[in-house]
Design a protein around this motif. Structure first.
Motif, PDB file in Angstrom:
ATOM      1  N   ALA A  39     -15.944  62.951 -73.922  1.00 14.68           N
ATOM      2  CA  ALA A  39     -16.692  61.692 -73.910  1.00 14.68           C
ATOM      3  C   ALA A  39     -15.883  60.555 -73.321  1.00 14.68           C
ATOM      4  O   ALA A  39     -16.421  59.684 -72.639  1.00 14.68           O
ATOM      5  CB  ALA A  39     -17.143  61.359 -75.333  1.00 14.68           C
ATOM      6  N   GLY A  40     -14.567  60.537 -73.575  1.00 12.85           N
ATOM      7  CA  GLY A  40     -13.721  59.464 -73.053  1.00 12.85           C
ATOM      8  C   GLY A  40     -13.226  59.722 -71.650  1.00 12.85           C
ATOM      9  O   GLY A  40     -12.522  58.896 -71.085  1.00 12.85           O
ATOM     10  N   GLY A  41     -13.530  60.892 -71.101  1.00 14.20           N
ATOM     11  CA  GLY A  41     -13.068  61.243 -69.769  1.00 14.20           C
ATOM     12  C   GLY A  41     -11.720  61.939 -69.805  1.00 14.20           C
ATOM     13  O   GLY A  41     -11.045  62.016 -70.831  1.00 14.20           O
ATOM     14  N   GLN A  42     -11.328  62.461 -68.653  1.00 14.94           N
ATOM     15  CA  GLN A  42     -10.045  63.135 -68.533  1.00 14.94           C
ATOM     16  C   GLN A  42      -8.909  62.125 -68.442  1.00 14.94           C
ATOM     17  O   GLN A  42      -9.045  61.057 -67.856  1.00 14.94           O
ATOM     18  CB  GLN A  42     -10.017  64.017 -67.282  1.00 14.94           C
ATOM     19  CG  GLN A  42     -10.872  65.260 -67.366  1.00 14.94           C
ATOM     20  CD  GLN A  42     -10.659  66.164 -66.167  1.00 14.94           C
ATOM     21  OE1 GLN A  42     -10.074  65.752 -65.160  1.00 14.94           O
ATOM     22  NE2 GLN A  42     -11.144  67.393 -66.251  1.00 14.94           N
ATOM     23  N   VAL A  43      -7.772  62.513 -69.001  1.00 11.76           N
ATOM     24  CA  VAL A  43      -6.518  61.773 -68.828  1.00 11.76           C
ATOM     25  C   VAL A  43      -5.523  62.762 -68.232  1.00 11.76           C
ATOM     26  O   VAL A  43      -5.183  63.765 -68.859  1.00 11.76           O
ATOM     27  CB  VAL A  43      -5.984  61.215 -70.153  1.00 11.76           C
ATOM     28  CG1 VAL A  43      -4.690  60.425 -69.916  1.00 11.76           C
ATOM     29  CG2 VAL A  43      -7.026  60.339 -70.838  1.00 11.76           C
ATOM     30  N   ILE A  44      -5.101  62.502 -67.010  1.00 13.12           N
ATOM     31  CA  ILE A  44      -4.174  63.396 -66.315  1.00 13.12           C
ATOM     32  C   ILE A  44      -2.755  62.947 -66.609  1.00 13.12           C
ATOM     33  O   ILE A  44      -2.358  61.823 -66.288  1.00 13.12           O
ATOM     34  CB  ILE A  44      -4.407  63.390 -64.792  1.00 13.12           C
ATOM     35  CG1 ILE A  44      -5.892  63.550 -64.474  1.00 13.12           C
ATOM     36  CG2 ILE A  44      -3.568  64.471 -64.120  1.00 13.12           C
ATOM     37  CD1 ILE A  44      -6.498  64.841 -64.962  1.00 13.12           C
ATOM     38  N   VAL A  45      -1.977  63.825 -67.235  1.00 11.51           N
ATOM     39  CA  VAL A  45      -0.608  63.527 -67.624  1.00 11.51           C
ATOM     40  C   VAL A  45       0.343  64.388 -66.802  1.00 11.51           C
ATOM     41  O   VAL A  45       0.402  65.608 -66.982  1.00 11.51           O
ATOM     42  CB  VAL A  45      -0.383  63.776 -69.128  1.00 11.51           C
ATOM     43  CG1 VAL A  45       1.069  63.475 -69.515  1.00 11.51           C
ATOM     44  CG2 VAL A  45      -1.345  62.934 -69.958  1.00 11.51           C
ATOM     45  N   ARG A  94      -7.427  55.113 -56.110  1.00 11.28           N
ATOM     46  CA  ARG A  94      -7.365  55.949 -57.301  1.00 11.28           C
ATOM     47  C   ARG A  94      -6.376  57.085 -57.054  1.00 11.28           C
ATOM     48  O   ARG A  94      -6.508  57.848 -56.102  1.00 11.28           O
ATOM     49  CB  ARG A  94      -8.750  56.528 -57.634  1.00 11.28           C
ATOM     50  CG  ARG A  94      -9.805  55.474 -57.930  1.00 11.28           C
ATOM     51  CD  ARG A  94     -11.166  56.105 -58.143  1.00 11.28           C
ATOM     52  NE  ARG A  94     -11.211  56.901 -59.376  1.00 11.28           N
ATOM     53  CZ  ARG A  94     -12.198  57.740 -59.666  1.00 11.28           C
ATOM     54  NH1 ARG A  94     -13.192  57.937 -58.801  1.00 11.28           N
ATOM     55  NH2 ARG A  94     -12.191  58.402 -60.804  1.00 11.28           N
ATOM     56  N   GLY A  95      -5.388  57.192 -57.917  1.00 12.61           N
ATOM     57  CA  GLY A  95      -4.398  58.249 -57.788  1.00 12.61           C
ATOM     58  C   GLY A  95      -4.811  59.499 -58.539  1.00 12.61           C
ATOM     59  O   GLY A  95      -5.852  59.546 -59.193  1.00 12.61           O
ATOM     60  N   SER A  96      -3.992  60.521 -58.462  1.00 10.23           N
ATOM     61  CA  SER A  96      -4.311  61.794 -59.110  1.00 10.23           C
ATOM     62  C   SER A  96      -3.734  61.904 -60.507  1.00 10.23           C
ATOM     63  O   SER A  96      -4.061  62.834 -61.239  1.00 10.23           O
ATOM     64  CB  SER A  96      -3.793  62.953 -58.255  1.00 10.23           C
ATOM     65  OG  SER A  96      -2.382  62.913 -58.164  1.00 10.23           O
ATOM     66  N   MET A  97      -2.868  60.967 -60.915  1.00  7.38           N
ATOM     67  CA  MET A  97      -2.282  60.995 -62.255  1.00  7.38           C
ATOM     68  C   MET A  97      -2.563  59.671 -62.950  1.00  7.38           C
ATOM     69  O   MET A  97      -2.510  58.605 -62.331  1.00  7.38           O
ATOM     70  CB  MET A  97      -0.768  61.231 -62.183  1.00  7.38           C
ATOM     71  CG  MET A  97      -0.350  62.563 -61.592  1.00  7.38           C
ATOM     72  SD  MET A  97       1.461  62.769 -61.536  1.00  7.38           S
ATOM     73  CE  MET A  97       1.917  61.533 -60.300  1.00  7.38           C
ATOM     74  N   ARG A 276      -6.911  56.500 -62.680  1.00  8.67           N
ATOM     75  CA  ARG A 276      -8.375  56.566 -62.730  1.00  8.67           C
ATOM     76  C   ARG A 276      -8.911  56.200 -64.108  1.00  8.67           C
ATOM     77  O   ARG A 276      -9.998  55.661 -64.237  1.00  8.67           O
ATOM     78  CB  ARG A 276      -8.836  57.981 -62.373  1.00  8.67           C
ATOM     79  CG  ARG A 276      -8.419  58.435 -60.988  1.00  8.67           C
ATOM     80  CD  ARG A 276      -8.970  59.799 -60.663  1.00  8.67           C
ATOM     81  NE  ARG A 276      -8.528  60.231 -59.328  1.00  8.67           N
ATOM     82  CZ  ARG A 276      -9.178  61.092 -58.575  1.00  8.67           C
ATOM     83  NH1 ARG A 276     -10.317  61.607 -59.006  1.00  8.67           N
ATOM     84  NH2 ARG A 276      -8.718  61.438 -57.395  1.00  8.67           N
ATOM     85  N   ASN A 277      -8.155  56.525 -65.142  1.00 15.51           N
ATOM     86  CA  ASN A 277      -8.620  56.301 -66.501  1.00 15.51           C
ATOM     87  C   ASN A 277      -7.569  55.488 -67.259  1.00 15.51           C
ATOM     88  O   ASN A 277      -6.790  56.022 -68.045  1.00 15.51           O
ATOM     89  CB  ASN A 277      -8.889  57.634 -67.210  1.00 15.51           C
ATOM     90  CG  ASN A 277      -9.613  57.467 -68.533  1.00 15.51           C
ATOM     91  OD1 ASN A 277      -9.676  56.375 -69.087  1.00 15.51           O
ATOM     92  ND2 ASN A 277     -10.148  58.560 -69.055  1.00 15.51           N
ATOM     93  N   LYS A 278      -7.550  54.197 -67.026  1.00 18.20           N
ATOM     94  CA  LYS A 278      -6.539  53.348 -67.642  1.00 18.20           C
ATOM     95  C   LYS A 278      -6.720  53.261 -69.153  1.00 18.20           C
ATOM     96  O   LYS A 278      -5.742  53.221 -69.906  1.00 18.20           O
ATOM     97  CB  LYS A 278      -6.557  51.956 -67.014  1.00 18.20           C
ATOM     98  CG  LYS A 278      -6.029  51.918 -65.580  1.00 18.20           C
ATOM     99  CD  LYS A 278      -5.952  50.493 -65.057  1.00 18.20           C
ATOM    100  CE  LYS A 278      -5.288  50.432 -63.670  1.00 18.20           C
ATOM    101  NZ  LYS A 278      -6.053  51.127 -62.642  1.00 18.20           N
ATOM    102  N   ASP A 279      -7.951  53.225 -69.624  1.00 15.50           N
ATOM    103  CA  ASP A 279      -8.180  53.186 -71.070  1.00 15.50           C
ATOM    104  C   ASP A 279      -7.618  54.439 -71.736  1.00 15.50           C
ATOM    105  O   ASP A 279      -6.975  54.371 -72.784  1.00 15.50           O
ATOM    106  CB  ASP A 279      -9.670  53.054 -71.375  1.00 15.50           C
ATOM    107  CG  ASP A 279     -10.226  51.679 -71.046  1.00 15.50           C
ATOM    108  OD1 ASP A 279      -9.414  50.730 -70.918  1.00 15.50           O
ATOM    109  OD2 ASP A 279     -11.459  51.551 -70.916  1.00 15.50           O
ATOM    110  N   GLY A 280      -7.885  55.586 -71.114  1.00 21.54           N
ATOM    111  CA  GLY A 280      -7.362  56.834 -71.648  1.00 21.54           C
ATOM    112  C   GLY A 280      -5.843  56.886 -71.585  1.00 21.54           C
ATOM    113  O   GLY A 280      -5.185  57.414 -72.488  1.00 21.54           O
ATOM    114  N   ALA A 281      -5.278  56.318 -70.502  1.00 18.78           N
ATOM    115  CA  ALA A 281      -3.821  56.289 -70.356  1.00 18.78           C
ATOM    116  C   ALA A 281      -3.194  55.458 -71.474  1.00 18.78           C
ATOM    117  O   ALA A 281      -2.179  55.846 -72.067  1.00 18.78           O
ATOM    118  CB  ALA A 281      -3.441  55.731 -68.991  1.00 18.78           C
ATOM    119  N   TYR A 282      -3.797  54.318 -71.777  1.00 12.08           N
ATOM    120  CA  TYR A 282      -3.287  53.473 -72.858  1.00 12.08           C
ATOM    121  C   TYR A 282      -3.391  54.198 -74.200  1.00 12.08           C
ATOM    122  O   TYR A 282      -2.477  54.110 -75.040  1.00 12.08           O
ATOM    123  CB  TYR A 282      -4.042  52.153 -72.906  1.00 12.08           C
ATOM    124  CG  TYR A 282      -3.455  51.073 -72.031  1.00 12.08           C
ATOM    125  CD1 TYR A 282      -2.191  50.549 -72.295  1.00 12.08           C
ATOM    126  CD2 TYR A 282      -4.160  50.562 -70.946  1.00 12.08           C
ATOM    127  CE1 TYR A 282      -1.644  49.551 -71.503  1.00 12.08           C
ATOM    128  CE2 TYR A 282      -3.619  49.564 -70.133  1.00 12.08           C
ATOM    129  CZ  TYR A 282      -2.365  49.059 -70.428  1.00 12.08           C
ATOM    130  OH  TYR A 282      -1.816  48.072 -69.630  1.00 12.08           O
TER     131      TYR A 282
END
Length: 353
Positions: A39-45, A94-97, A276-282
């Motif tokens: 639901a929150g999307g992917q977070v690429i680490v 938009r980057g890949s990570m 791409r997913n700053k919210d998820g990154a945080y």
């Protein structure tokens, strides 16, 4: 606690890695958590593999991020490749990570190259607990340790107190160094030969003395572990966390803090400026600092927590931590950036030859 820091500046970027090679491998390669889009999307680490990734999966991705609705994908590889990718993707919207694991010097290098987001700590509630000596505006310090002396008490009867003890003639032929740690080895020698974290030159002559004394050179940390286990060598320089792991594996070593000071090793995680997913990154970097996860990394890998609100069992704390009066040192990354190629050249042509 006394904290002495050099300029934590840019580390030499690995030469010869083309941007095109990075772009060719943008897709994450491993570690998908679940098949359906969360639901929150992917977070690429982007991260190293092995125990480090396994522990992140077990103690962060599944228990802490899973309930939030984010789907964690680990992009596994070497940090040099991640730096290349960040630089290659810098012009892209938009980057890949989203999140990138780097050494402390690597994160500074990428910050200076304009690839990282300046962190909004209001979005990282756990950041209020980050230890002062590890704070930067661009990275979340995940785990840390320091450089110590490992020794076999069966043969080294008197506990070492200085890097200079590796030069004791009583240990001729029983001291080891690690090829991939040429920087820290030259640096350690410089610290006892009139040099400094900003001047490694005096360390070269000191290491040539060690060469004459029959020092053994091993290609990797794992090779050094094997040599210590078989008692082929009795003493070496190494990160304390690695020493704890080796003790756990039954290798007959103890650890000593050099009076010259404890040079820090910090494993950071950063957010790409074009994530791409700053919210998820945080959400992810906040989870890194969660006390439950920090305790597990202390247990599993021997690293110290980077936050102040973690209760480490007394027996474990005694093994992984440093005394309150320890002198912490930070490498001068600007010096290394300017001199790394020459240091490696000297190491290969003069010391190893």
């Amino acid at each position: 606690m006394l904290i002495m820091t050099g300029n934590i500046t840019r580390r030499r970027f690995v030469q010869g890695l083309g941007a095109g090679a990075a772009v060719a491998g943008l897709a994450p390669r491993t570690g998908l958590i679940g098949q359906a889009e969360a639901a929150g999307g992917q977070v690429i680490v982007g991260t190293w593999g092995g125990d480090y990734q396994n522990l992140m999966d077990q103690y962060i991705a599944k228990p802490l991020m899973g309930p939030t609705g984010y789907q964690i994908v680990f992009d596994t590889g070497m940090d040099t490749a991640r730096k290349t990718k960040l630089l290659a993707e810098k012009p892209l919207p938009r980057g890949s990570m989203d999140v990138v694991a780097l050494t402390h010097s690597g994160s500074y290098e990428m910050w200076k190259n304009g690839t990282l987001l300046e962190l909004d700590t209001k979005k990282i509630p756990n950041a209020v607990h980050i230890l002062d000596k590890l704070k930067t505006p661009y990275a979340v310090p995940h785990i840390y340790t320091g450089r110590v002396i490992l020794y076999n008490p069966k043969y080294v009867k008197e506990k070492p107190t200085s890097y200079n003890d590796l030069w004791n003639p009583a240990y001729n032929g029983k001291v080891g160094v690690i090829d991939i740690q040429y920087q820290t080895t030259i640096e350690s020698a410089a610290m006892i030969a009139g040099g400094s974290l900003s001047n490694y030159e005096p360390g070269k002559a000191k290491l040539l003395e060690l060469k004459k004394q029959g020092v053994k050179i091993y290609p990797t940390n794992e090779a050094m572990a094997s040599a210590l286990k078989t008692e082929e060598v009795w003493m070496c320089i190494m990160w304390k966390a690695r020493g704890v792991m080796w003790q756990n594996a039954g290798i007959p070593i103890e650890m000593a803090n050099p009076k010259e000071g404890i040079v820090l090793y910090v494993s950071d995680q950063v957010v790409a400026k074009n994530a791409r997913n700053k919210d998820g990154a945080y959400a992810w970097v906040n989870a890194l600092l969660d006390p439950s996860a920090q305790v597990q990394f202390a247990r599993g890998m021997g690293y110290n927590p980077t936050v102040s609100n973690v209760e480490i069992p007394a027996d474990l704390k005694a093994r992984i931590d440093f005394p309150p009066d320890v002198i912490y040192l930070a490498q001068d990354q600007d010096y290394l950036a300017k001199n790394d190629a020459a240091l490696k050249d000297w190491w290969d042509k003069e010391f190893k030859a």
